[in-house]
Design a protein around this motif. Structure first.
Motif, PDB file in Angstrom:
ATOM      1  N   THR A 209       3.765   8.969  -2.578  1.00 13.73           N
ATOM      2  CA  THR A 209       4.906   8.189  -2.100  1.00 13.73           C
ATOM      3  C   THR A 209       5.633   7.598  -3.304  1.00 13.73           C
ATOM      4  O   THR A 209       5.006   7.212  -4.292  1.00 13.73           O
ATOM      5  CB  THR A 209       4.447   6.991  -1.230  1.00 13.73           C
ATOM      6  OG1 THR A 209       3.265   7.359  -0.566  1.00 13.73           O
ATOM      7  CG2 THR A 209       5.522   6.580  -0.260  1.00 13.73           C
TER       8      THR A 209
ATOM      9  N   GLU B  44      -3.722   7.231  -3.562  1.00 10.23           N
ATOM     10  CA  GLU B  44      -3.327   6.076  -2.757  1.00 10.23           C
ATOM     11  C   GLU B  44      -3.558   4.822  -3.580  1.00 10.23           C
ATOM     12  O   GLU B  44      -4.494   4.726  -4.356  1.00 10.23           O
ATOM     13  CB  GLU B  44      -4.049   6.039  -1.405  1.00 10.23           C
ATOM     14  CG  GLU B  44      -5.528   5.901  -1.482  1.00 10.23           C
ATOM     15  CD  GLU B  44      -6.138   5.578  -0.112  1.00 10.23           C
ATOM     16  OE1 GLU B  44      -5.388   5.406   0.855  1.00 10.23           O
ATOM     17  OE2 GLU B  44      -7.371   5.490  -0.041  1.00 10.23           O
TER      18      GLU B  44
ATOM     19  N   ILE C 123      -3.003   0.406  -4.087  1.00 12.73           N
ATOM     20  CA  ILE C 123      -2.662  -0.939  -3.614  1.00 12.73           C
ATOM     21  C   ILE C 123      -2.065  -1.702  -4.782  1.00 12.73           C
ATOM     22  O   ILE C 123      -2.646  -1.759  -5.875  1.00 12.73           O
ATOM     23  CB  ILE C 123      -3.900  -1.680  -3.053  1.00 12.73           C
ATOM     24  CG1 ILE C 123      -4.351  -1.015  -1.745  1.00 12.73           C
ATOM     25  CG2 ILE C 123      -3.575  -3.158  -2.802  1.00 12.73           C
ATOM     26  CD1 ILE C 123      -5.670  -1.531  -1.221  1.00 12.73           C
TER      27      ILE C 123
ATOM     28  N   TYR D 158       0.844  -1.184   0.000  1.00  8.29           N
ATOM     29  CA  TYR D 158       0.000   0.000   0.000  1.00  8.29           C
ATOM     30  C   TYR D 158       0.886   1.243   0.000  1.00  8.29           C
ATOM     31  O   TYR D 158       1.892   1.296   0.704  1.00  8.29           O
ATOM     32  CB  TYR D 158      -0.888   0.002   1.243  1.00  8.29           C
ATOM     33  CG  TYR D 158      -1.524   1.328   1.527  1.00  8.29           C
ATOM     34  CD1 TYR D 158      -2.618   1.750   0.770  1.00  8.29           C
ATOM     35  CD2 TYR D 158      -1.029   2.170   2.510  1.00  8.29           C
ATOM     36  CE1 TYR D 158      -3.193   2.986   0.996  1.00  8.29           C
ATOM     37  CE2 TYR D 158      -1.594   3.411   2.742  1.00  8.29           C
ATOM     38  CZ  TYR D 158      -2.685   3.808   1.989  1.00  8.29           C
ATOM     39  OH  TYR D 158      -3.252   5.046   2.207  1.00  8.29           O
ATOM     40  N   PHE D 159       0.547   2.210  -0.822  1.00  6.44           N
ATOM     41  CA  PHE D 159       1.294   3.462  -0.838  1.00  6.44           C
ATOM     42  C   PHE D 159       0.328   4.629  -0.773  1.00  6.44           C
ATOM     43  O   PHE D 159      -0.678   4.640  -1.484  1.00  6.44           O
ATOM     44  CB  PHE D 159       2.136   3.586  -2.113  1.00  6.44           C
ATOM     45  CG  PHE D 159       3.253   2.590  -2.180  1.00  6.44           C
ATOM     46  CD1 PHE D 159       4.487   2.870  -1.613  1.00  6.44           C
ATOM     47  CD2 PHE D 159       3.071   1.366  -2.796  1.00  6.44           C
ATOM     48  CE1 PHE D 159       5.522   1.954  -1.663  1.00  6.44           C
ATOM     49  CE2 PHE D 159       4.094   0.440  -2.846  1.00  6.44           C
ATOM     50  CZ  PHE D 159       5.324   0.733  -2.285  1.00  6.44           C
ATOM     51  N   GLU D 160       0.656   5.605   0.057  1.00 11.03           N
ATOM     52  CA  GLU D 160      -0.164   6.812   0.095  1.00 11.03           C
ATOM     53  C   GLU D 160       0.172   7.692  -1.090  1.00 11.03           C
ATOM     54  O   GLU D 160       1.223   7.545  -1.710  1.00 11.03           O
ATOM     55  CB  GLU D 160       0.108   7.577   1.399  1.00 11.03           C
ATOM     56  CG  GLU D 160      -0.615   6.983   2.568  1.00 11.03           C
ATOM     57  CD  GLU D 160      -1.027   8.059   3.558  1.00 11.03           C
ATOM     58  OE1 GLU D 160      -0.214   8.975   3.802  1.00 11.03           O
ATOM     59  OE2 GLU D 160      -2.157   7.988   4.072  1.00 11.03           O
TER      60      GLU D 160
END
Lengths: 222, 638
Positions: free
Chosen positions: B43, B106, B108, B38-40
């Motif tokens: 990022t 964001e 996934i 997962y990345f916000e």
């Protein structure tokens, strides 16, 4: 008092669990810690009369959900509650391969190893598990535990003392898509997504402080 | 053990290419090894020049941005969304990331271990083809010269895959062909052929092929009494022979046989007719390779006695097209074969029509194909586009001559219509008095279009400048094309007008990857692939060719020539050619599936694979439109 610490008739699996947790290398780096996100399906909410039907768990390491490191077990049902079948969908004689409660718990502890447990409303899952472990000669699970509900409350200012957030509510707040809601491994995965998002927020602008995270549990056993 | 998560991952990835090509069991195994990340928003997932991760990624939710720093300036290259793959190329090529990736919102990601994929690339030809295609037409960095020819640096198996294509499959030919010297008699040669049980003999001087005699020559030239069996072989041999080098492919052999109208070609050491003979390849060698083959169809066309037979043959040719497409035979080869078939049908129809007229044409003439027929890019049966030019005649003869050709053209167009080529709705056909003219009139016409380019004249010149010789007097055709290039050379501004007309079709790339779909009318929510994607590429190739004086009509051939003429823009033109090939194939498949011209594509019904495919073609279109703007000073024209 004395007797409790000196008990010698612990079964081997339980001794091993205690040893594993005691020898755990500690929490030096968040990236190195193995988290096991778990969820259980049960016949109901009564700690004494209801039973675990299924345990699902998936590991997280270095911010990555490791699908290859997941766990799923179904338990033979002596106590059957037809009312909850419609929630979890597990029938008494369903098609899943089922094992005895004892075997399931031993397998789980083996899988758990020295990981930190993460769950949503951890207290419920752990208490159900502890009751079951007592039936087979074990005791309270010794692993460190985190609860996504309390991590959220730590992050979200406001009514954090009173309100208990459901998994569905947190999914809505954190925009987590719900697949396989009410299967143990499905809920474990959803909880894992939540945990990734929560820890992201928690460590914003700084390194994640694992001790601080553990302290979110101040209400876990109150 | 049951793994609900892996099953869900399988459910997700199975719909996206190249996973949709992989068996369920293998995919489930892949799914079990996935790492979910997962990345916000904003990022960084990896930086440009980073060492590649052990995983490549498919986006499960959200979108990511690919960017690249050039001279310290950040350039956004692409946005990838659900189901898109990224981070794969560096892993396969064992090099660092060429670009950075960051979370656009964001996101996934499913990380898939590359170690699992090496085997899959080797075992699933279609997967490697997909990856090759997505790299080749890649929107990521189409101008990267560095990566040409080494997309799969360490996967030799891709070679294996390509060998199944007729375009690269080597043709099997007879080695150690039967030879004789120029000096011997026809009788002796026939004896040698009979003993060796062959249907051809090469007349050679010290192994250098001089000519060839086939069974057919014996029948036509000896059997009819034209020559005596005591005459020298040199009297009846066909000379010079058509020669090719050793590595001739099936496709090349088929095309050579169709083009030169021979039954045999000679294989020599260096491919010229002055080097040593090493083999001979007969049309029957090719028949063995492909059951339903174009050579057979062309032969049937030649002997067809009526239009109904031709109609039947044309239906077979359509089946051939879909068969070729199914086998994933390169589109360029398919168009060549189908064009030869269409040309042969037209020629046969002209012959039949002249016979019906009861008198031979009064003067020399040329039958021309226009538009996509002229460019030999027709795969589906579309409308007719044709014209006729006849020799200049004295004024008093003109009415009679014109009448003859108009009558002939009417017969031809009627028959083409019966075969399945619909009448041109704009009436661009030789049966129209406007497009059945003497050479003098045609030259005047072209001159007027170039000198006074109003919008309707530009439209006509776009169609007519792709004229191609089909039948009749080749010299008339050459004179016409010479004059066109001469006029344009004097009037370069004409190319600016042509460019402007092309640019009136906006690039199909909207904001990032939003498709521009038709705003209203019957085809609302559909994408006009012909006008918005294919036509700009075709038009641009024509303009650049006219600019460089290239007498080539075919779009792919044009781009290939342009790659030579402007080596500094090689990659650029290559990306256009690739995009064109993909679009043409796409349109043909659509057309065959829906039984129409394949002009409109329903975006909502496209699979992810097809959307990716189309998307990859849009960047070259945008680039060539920009290039037209600057090269031909479009801004100067109001």
């Amino acid at each position: 008092m004395f007797k409790i610490f000196k008990r010698k008739n612990h079964p081997a699996f339980w001794k091993k669990h205690i040893e594993t947790v005691r020898n755990c290398k500690g929490y030096n780096s968040f990236e190195d810690i193995r988290f096991v996100v778990l969820d259980t399906e049960t016949t109901g909410f009564d700690y004494d009369n209801d039973r675990i039907l299924c345990i699902g768990a998936v590991a997280i390491k270095n911010n990555k959900i490791q699908v290859s490191d997941s766990f799923e077990v179904y338990i033979k049902q002596d106590i059957f509650n037809k009312e909850t079948v419609k929630i979890h969908g597990i029938r008494r004689d369903g098609t899943e391969v089922k094992v005895s409660e004892e075997e399931a718990l031993i397998q789980f502890l083996e899988y758990l190893d020295d990981a930190i447990i993460v769950a949503h409303h951890t207290k419920f899952d752990i208490t159900m598990m502890t009751k079951a472990l007592r039936r087979i000669g074990g005791g309270t699970i010794r692993s460190k535990q985190l609860d996504t509900n309390f991590i959220h409350k730590k992050l979200a200012a406001g009514d954090r003392f009173k309100k208990m957030y459901s998994l569905d509510e947190l999914c809505a707040i954190y925009n987590v898509k719900k697949h396989d809601r009410h299967t143990a491994l499905g809920d474990a995965l959803i909880t894992a997504y939540l945990f990734l998002k929560l820890t992201y927020k928690y460590k914003k602008n700084n390194v994640l402080d694992i001790e601080g995270l553990i302290k979110t549990n101040y209400q876990l056993y109150s | 053990m049951k793994n609900t998560i892996a099953e869900r991952i399988y459910d997700f990835i199975k719909d996206y290419p190249p996973f949709n090509l992989i068996s369920k069991q293998t995919l489930l195994e892949i799914a079990k090894s996935v790492e979910i990340q997962y990345f916000e928003k904003d990022t960084i997932i990896f930086n440009q020049d980073d060492i590649p991760h052990e995983h490549f990624y498919i986006i499960n939710q959200g979108s990511i941005r690919l960017y690249r720093f050039v001279n310290n300036e950040k350039q956004n290259l692409d946005i990838c969304d659900e189901g898109d793959l990224f981070g794969l190329r560096p892993l396969i090529m064992n090099e660092n990331y060429l670009m950075g990736a960051s979370a656009n919102e964001e996101v996934i990601l499913y990380g898939i271990p590359i170690s699992l994929f090496h085997d899959i690339i080797a075992n699933y030809p279609k997967v490697s083809q997909f990856l090759l295609a997505s790299f080749a037409t890649n929107t990521r960095d189409p101008f990267s010269d560095k990566h040409k020819g080494k997309l799969f640096a360490n996967v030799a198996s891709v070679q294996k895959v390509e060998n199944s294509f007729a375009e690269v499959q080597s043709a099997k030919y007879t080695k150690n062909p039967v030879m004789c010297t120029e000096e011997i008699s026809i009788k002796e040669a026939c004896q040698i052929m009979s003993t060796a049980k062959v249907n051809s003999i090469i007349v050679a001087d010290n192994k250098i092929p001089m000519g060839i005699i086939t069974d057919k020559d014996i029948r036509i030239k000896i059997g009819t009494g034209l020559f005596l069996i005591e005459d020298k072989v040199s009297a009846i041999m066909t000379s010079p022979v058509i020669t090719f080098p050793e590595k001739i492919t099936v496709a090349e052999a088929q095309i050579a046989i169709l083009k030169h109208k021979v039954s045999h070609i000679c294989i020599t050491k260096d491919g010229t007719n002055t080097s040593e003979l090493i083999g001979v390849l007969g049309d029957h060698d090719l028949n063995i390779i492909q059951g339903n083959n174009p050579i057979f169809l062309i032969r049937e066309i030649k002997y067809a006695k009526d239009v109904e037979t031709l109609r039947y043959i044309r239906v077979q040719a359509s089946e051939l097209t879909s068969g070729y497409l199914e086998q994933e035979i390169p589109i360029y080869f398919i168009t060549k074969v189908i064009s030869e078939i269409n040309t042969a049908i037209t020629k046969r129809i002209i012959k039949l029509s002249i016979a019906e007229m009861g008198e031979q044409p009064p003067v020399a003439y040329t039958w021309l194909a226009m538009g996509s027929q002229g460019r030999k890019e027709q795969l589906l049966i579309t409308d007719q586009d044709n014209a006729l030019v006849f020799e200049n005649v004295p004024e008093e003869d003109y009415p009679k001559v014109k009448e003859y050709f108009l009558n002939l053209s009417t017969k031809v167009t009627e028959k083409l219509n019966t075969v399945g080529f619909e009448y041109c709705p704009a009436n661009i056909m030789a049966s129209n008095p406007k497009w059945c003219n003497s050479l003098k009139e045609w030259k005047k016409q072209f001159k007027d279009w170039v000198n006074h380019p109003t919008s309707d004249k530009i439209l006509l010149s776009i169609i007519f400048f792709d004229f191609e010789y089909i039948d009749g007097d080749k010299d008339l055709y050459n004179q016409m094309s010479d004059s066109v290039f001469r006029y344009i050379k004097d009037k370069e501004i004409f190319l600016s007008f042509l460019s402007k007309a092309t640019l009136n079709n906006p690039a199909p790339l909207g904001f990032f990857k939003q498709f521009l779909v038709e705003q209203d009318g019957e085809h609302k929510d559909q994408f006009d692939i012909k006008s918005r994607a294919i036509r700009p590429l075709v038009d641009a190739a024509r303009i650049f060719s006219l600019h460089h004086n290239l007498k080539i009509n075919n779009t792919i051939a044009r781009y290939e020539k342009l790659m030579e003429v402007e080596p500094q823009n090689r990659d650029f033109f290559e990306s256009c050619a690739n995009a064109f090939k993909i679009l043409l194939q796409f349109r043909t498949l659509q057309g065959l599936a829906n039984n129409d011209g394949g002009k409109f594509v329903d975006i909502n019904n496209l699979s992810k694979a097809d959307r990716l495919k189309l998307k990859s073609c849009f960047k070259p279109i945008k680039n060539i439109q920009e290039s037209l703007t600057t090269r031909f000073n479009v801004a100067l024209i109001q």
